[in-house]
Design a protein around this motif. Structure first.
Motif, PDB file in Angstrom:
ATOM      1  N   SER A 114       0.835  -1.210   0.000  1.00  0.00           N
ATOM      2  CA  SER A 114       0.000   0.000   0.000  1.00  0.00           C
ATOM      3  C   SER A 114       0.863   1.251   0.000  1.00  0.00           C
ATOM      4  CB  SER A 114      -0.920   0.012   1.222  1.00  0.00           C
ATOM      5  OG  SER A 114      -1.872  -1.005   1.120  1.00  0.00           O
ATOM      6  N   LEU A 115       1.925   1.240   0.815  1.00  0.00           N
ATOM      7  CA  LEU A 115       2.839   2.388   0.854  1.00  0.00           C
ATOM      8  C   LEU A 115       3.534   2.612  -0.488  1.00  0.00           C
ATOM      9  CD1 LEU A 115       4.478   1.942   4.381  1.00  0.00           C
ATOM     10  CD2 LEU A 115       2.914   3.759   3.668  1.00  0.00           C
ATOM     11  N   LEU A 116       3.711   1.529  -1.243  1.00  0.00           N
ATOM     12  CA  LEU A 116       4.342   1.633  -2.565  1.00  0.00           C
ATOM     13  C   LEU A 116       3.332   2.003  -3.652  1.00  0.00           C
ATOM     14  CD1 LEU A 116       6.774  -1.398  -2.395  1.00  0.00           C
ATOM     15  CD2 LEU A 116       7.409   1.016  -2.503  1.00  0.00           C
ATOM     16  N   GLY A 117       2.079   2.255  -3.235  1.00  0.00           N
ATOM     17  CA  GLY A 117       1.083   2.737  -4.184  1.00  0.00           C
ATOM     18  C   GLY A 117       0.278   1.665  -4.881  1.00  0.00           C
ATOM     19  N   GLN A 118       0.293   0.439  -4.372  1.00  0.00           N
ATOM     20  CA  GLN A 118      -0.486  -0.616  -5.005  1.00  0.00           C
ATOM     21  C   GLN A 118      -1.979  -0.409  -4.747  1.00  0.00           C
ATOM     22  OE1 GLN A 118       0.708  -3.058  -7.095  1.00  0.00           O
ATOM     23  NE2 GLN A 118       2.585  -1.873  -6.906  1.00  0.00           N
ATOM     24  N   ASN A 119      -2.773  -0.842  -5.681  1.00  0.00           N
ATOM     25  CA  ASN A 119      -4.232  -0.724  -5.625  1.00  0.00           C
ATOM     26  C   ASN A 119      -4.785  -1.430  -4.393  1.00  0.00           C
ATOM     27  OD1 ASN A 119      -6.975  -1.899  -6.222  1.00  0.00           O
ATOM     28  ND2 ASN A 119      -6.770  -0.478  -7.930  1.00  0.00           N
ATOM     29  N   THR A 120      -5.734  -0.799  -3.711  1.00  0.00           N
ATOM     30  CA  THR A 120      -6.328  -1.371  -2.499  1.00  0.00           C
ATOM     31  C   THR A 120      -6.989  -2.716  -2.770  1.00  0.00           C
ATOM     32  OG1 THR A 120      -6.719   0.852  -1.657  1.00  0.00           O
ATOM     33  CG2 THR A 120      -7.935  -0.926  -0.609  1.00  0.00           C
ATOM     34  N   SER A 121      -7.677  -2.835  -3.884  1.00  0.00           N
ATOM     35  CA  SER A 121      -8.335  -4.113  -4.218  1.00  0.00           C
ATOM     36  C   SER A 121      -7.310  -5.222  -4.407  1.00  0.00           C
ATOM     37  CB  SER A 121      -9.160  -3.965  -5.495  1.00  0.00           C
ATOM     38  OG  SER A 121     -10.188  -3.038  -5.303  1.00  0.00           O
ATOM     39  N   LEU A 122      -6.209  -4.901  -5.072  1.00  0.00           N
ATOM     40  CA  LEU A 122      -5.154  -5.891  -5.268  1.00  0.00           C
ATOM     41  C   LEU A 122      -4.560  -6.297  -3.919  1.00  0.00           C
ATOM     42  CD1 LEU A 122      -3.269  -7.554  -7.108  1.00  0.00           C
ATOM     43  CD2 LEU A 122      -1.764  -5.551  -7.153  1.00  0.00           C
ATOM     44  N   CYS A 123      -4.325  -5.337  -3.054  1.00  0.00           N
ATOM     45  CA  CYS A 123      -3.774  -5.627  -1.727  1.00  0.00           C
ATOM     46  C   CYS A 123      -4.707  -6.533  -0.928  1.00  0.00           C
ATOM     47  CB  CYS A 123      -3.503  -4.333  -0.959  1.00  0.00           C
ATOM     48  SG  CYS A 123      -2.126  -3.386  -1.624  1.00  0.00           S
ATOM     49  N   LYS A 124      -6.001  -6.260  -0.986  1.00  0.00           N
ATOM     50  CA  LYS A 124      -6.974  -7.108  -0.279  1.00  0.00           C
ATOM     51  C   LYS A 124      -6.986  -8.514  -0.867  1.00  0.00           C
ATOM     52  CE  LYS A 124     -10.106  -3.461   1.231  1.00  0.00           C
ATOM     53  NZ  LYS A 124     -11.433  -2.875   1.099  1.00  0.00           N
ATOM     54  N   TRP A 125      -6.900  -8.617  -2.185  1.00  0.00           N
ATOM     55  CA  TRP A 125      -6.892  -9.910  -2.839  1.00  0.00           C
ATOM     56  C   TRP A 125      -5.648 -10.710  -2.423  1.00  0.00           C
ATOM     57  CZ3 TRP A 125      -3.553 -12.430  -6.072  1.00  0.00           C
ATOM     58  CH2 TRP A 125      -4.030 -13.613  -6.637  1.00  0.00           C
ATOM     59  N   ILE A 126      -4.491 -10.073  -2.412  1.00  0.00           N
ATOM     60  CA  ILE A 126      -3.247 -10.750  -2.003  1.00  0.00           C
ATOM     61  C   ILE A 126      -3.352 -11.198  -0.552  1.00  0.00           C
ATOM     62  CG2 ILE A 126      -0.779 -10.412  -1.559  1.00  0.00           C
ATOM     63  CD1 ILE A 126      -0.747  -8.607  -4.060  1.00  0.00           C
ATOM     64  N   LEU A 127      -3.883 -10.352   0.301  1.00  0.00           N
ATOM     65  CA  LEU A 127      -4.048 -10.721   1.716  1.00  0.00           C
ATOM     66  C   LEU A 127      -4.956 -11.945   1.844  1.00  0.00           C
ATOM     67  CD1 LEU A 127      -3.412 -10.094   4.660  1.00  0.00           C
ATOM     68  CD2 LEU A 127      -5.384  -8.564   4.673  1.00  0.00           C
ATOM     69  N   ASP A 128      -6.067 -11.952   1.125  1.00  0.00           N
ATOM     70  CA  ASP A 128      -6.974 -13.105   1.152  1.00  0.00           C
ATOM     71  C   ASP A 128      -6.266 -14.359   0.636  1.00  0.00           C
ATOM     72  OD1 ASP A 128      -9.079 -11.704   2.208  1.00  0.00           O
ATOM     73  OD2 ASP A 128     -10.124 -11.431   0.302  1.00  0.00           O
ATOM     74  N   PHE A 129      -5.505 -14.196  -0.435  1.00  0.00           N
ATOM     75  CA  PHE A 129      -4.789 -15.330  -1.034  1.00  0.00           C
ATOM     76  C   PHE A 129      -3.786 -15.918  -0.032  1.00  0.00           C
ATOM     77  CE2 PHE A 129      -1.210 -17.070  -3.460  1.00  0.00           C
ATOM     78  CZ  PHE A 129      -1.872 -17.998  -4.248  1.00  0.00           C
ATOM     79  N   LEU A 130      -3.076 -15.065   0.679  1.00  0.00           N
ATOM     80  CA  LEU A 130      -2.047 -15.533   1.611  1.00  0.00           C
ATOM     81  C   LEU A 130      -2.619 -16.076   2.919  1.00  0.00           C
ATOM     82  CD1 LEU A 130       0.639 -12.750   1.150  1.00  0.00           C
ATOM     83  CD2 LEU A 130       0.684 -15.084   0.249  1.00  0.00           C
ATOM     84  N   THR A 131      -3.796 -15.622   3.298  1.00  0.00           N
ATOM     85  CA  THR A 131      -4.319 -16.019   4.603  1.00  0.00           C
ATOM     86  C   THR A 131      -5.477 -17.011   4.524  1.00  0.00           C
ATOM     87  OG1 THR A 131      -5.771 -14.066   4.620  1.00  0.00           O
ATOM     88  CG2 THR A 131      -3.638 -13.878   5.722  1.00  0.00           C
ATOM     89  N   GLU A 132      -6.130 -17.107   3.421  1.00  0.00           N
ATOM     90  CA  GLU A 132      -7.300 -17.995   3.323  1.00  0.00           C
ATOM     91  C   GLU A 132      -6.900 -19.286   2.632  1.00  0.00           C
ATOM     92  OE1 GLU A 132     -10.557 -17.141   4.423  1.00  0.00           O
ATOM     93  OE2 GLU A 132      -9.706 -15.375   5.343  1.00  0.00           O
TER      94      GLU A 132
END
Length: 121
Positions: free
Chosen positions: A103-121
């Protein structure tokens, strides 16, 4: 490894109408697509030597040694080096911290949420 049956034909008449597909290979391709997208969004200020696609550790060491030895050809110069092996670093990443950095590097919020879901779910 997860293997799933994929239909080869529109109608099923026997088991040979299926082809086995390993999800590992599908995920590797998908990871490359996501990585390529993220890399295009990163600021140019990141160190270009940090990531060497398709290169081994030997190539990285050879490159840095060449730079150091070239520098040492000059009179009264010094070189300090620190090599750190991050080969298993991804196994210890805290997903939420990774998302905060992206997020600090400017990545899209939706992409960040998707990556978080991918890594944790």
């Amino acid at each position: 490894m997860t293997i799933v049956p994929m239909l080869k034909k529109s109608m099923v008449s026997c088991l040979n109408d299926y082809r086995s597909v390993t999800l590992k290979h599908v995920m590797k391709c998908f990871e490359r697509l996501v990585m390529r997208h993220i890399k295009t969004q990163l600021p140019p200020s990141l160190d270009p030597m940090q990531y060497h696609p398709n290169c081994s550790t030997d190539n990285a060491i050879t490159t840095i040694l060449h730079l150091a030895l070239t520098h040492l050809d000059n009179k009264d110069t010094n070189v300090r080096m620190l090599f750190i092996d991050f080969s298993s670093a991804f196994n210890t990443i805290i997903p939420q911290h990774l998302i905060e950095k992206l997020s600090l590097l400017g990545q899209n919020t939706s992409l960040c949420k998707w990556i978080l879901d991918f890594l944790t779910e």
